[in-house]
Write a protein that holds these residues in place. Sequence first.
Motif, PDB file in Angstrom:
ATOM      1  N   PRO A 195       0.822  -1.210   0.000  1.00  0.00           N
ATOM      2  CA  PRO A 195       0.000   0.000   0.000  1.00  0.00           C
ATOM      3  C   PRO A 195       0.856   1.261   0.000  1.00  0.00           C
ATOM      4  CG  PRO A 195      -0.777  -1.577   1.650  1.00  0.00           C
ATOM      5  CD  PRO A 195       0.549  -2.073   1.157  1.00  0.00           C
TER       6      PRO A 195
ATOM      7  N   TYR B  81      -7.214  -2.064   1.634  1.00  0.00           N
ATOM      8  CA  TYR B  81      -5.772  -1.876   1.490  1.00  0.00           C
ATOM      9  C   TYR B  81      -5.289  -2.215   0.082  1.00  0.00           C
ATOM     10  CZ  TYR B  81      -5.022  -0.599   6.311  1.00  0.00           C
ATOM     11  OH  TYR B  81      -5.028   0.082   7.507  1.00  0.00           O
TER      12      TYR B  81
ATOM     13  N   MET C  19      -5.293   0.757  -1.942  1.00  0.00           N
ATOM     14  CA  MET C  19      -4.229   1.704  -1.612  1.00  0.00           C
ATOM     15  C   MET C  19      -2.907   1.350  -2.293  1.00  0.00           C
ATOM     16  SD  MET C  19      -4.914   2.512   2.421  1.00  0.00           S
ATOM     17  CE  MET C  19      -3.478   3.584   2.512  1.00  0.00           C
ATOM     18  N   VAL C  20      -2.855   0.220  -2.988  1.00  0.00           N
ATOM     19  CA  VAL C  20      -1.633  -0.158  -3.712  1.00  0.00           C
ATOM     20  C   VAL C  20      -1.524   0.710  -4.968  1.00  0.00           C
ATOM     21  CG1 VAL C  20      -0.448  -2.006  -4.950  1.00  0.00           C
ATOM     22  CG2 VAL C  20      -1.699  -2.517  -2.833  1.00  0.00           C
TER      23      VAL C  20
END
Length: 304
Positions: free
Chosen positions: A121, A198, A201-202
């Motif tokens: 992330p 998550y 969020m990468v």
Amino acid sequence: MFERPDSVAKTFVAYGAAMMSCFFRRARAAGLCAVLAAMIAGGGAAFAGEPGFGEWVDGHASRTRLVIGPMVAPGEYLAGVQIQMDRGWHTYWRNPGDSGVPPSFDWSQSENTAETIVQWPAPVSIPDAYGTSIGYFDEVVYPVVVKLEDADEQALLRLALDYAVCEEICVPLRSELSVKLEPGGKASDSATGLVNYYSRMVPPRQQPAQQHEPRIERATSRLDDGRVVLNIEARSSMPAEVFVEGPAQFFISATAGVDDGGRDRARFVVEVGGAKTPDELAGAALTATLVSAQGAVEHSWTVD
């Protein structure tokens, strides 16, 4: 404090943008980010024993576990490695910055797994007495793409996780984690929401024709007062940070100076140690990760 499991997935979507805003406004001191993190953490008593969550393993100022999320393709699942830390503690990104230790993941004792791919992330910068580290405060889930050898058989994920948590001092830790993955099983809403949050969020790879923000528009190298530096020009209408990675023979500073690039633009100056002239960077493969409250993007290039 924690949402009911059937409403968790909506919570992740609603609070995602607020969390990114917290990272850049450094609102943790006011308690706002801590509250939001608790609401999306997915680690409270309400989730104990739910399908998809492994057992917590306690460590110094932290605890860790594995999470099984949704099936994304036949024989392929999205899982996660979750680290929760005491308030004010942090852990690290794949490039820890000027100091720190990145986590390492040993999946060799897993059963019925063909491949495990850890994703990262978007991180934040963490100034400390030793420079600038790169990582995550309070909590992170590293998404993991798990591909099975036999899509019709149960898998057992076993992870030996080496990581460090830091406040004023850094403490190296090891956790032995495991969780079962049932083929074709439906992940719980809370496990799916946590891993998907998550995963979003990468930072994706920047596409050549990409027009939306944030994006990296130009990267050049030059000599500045005897130092080799990278000039990185980016498009972002909100405050942004950039993290640059490159070959091991170069030490690329985690601290990026920011010039005023004008409206909706940012210019970063990143010092490169180990090179005496810009020509020594020729042929080097570099990757810059641009992170802002609008999102994040990853751009790779080879220096001319």
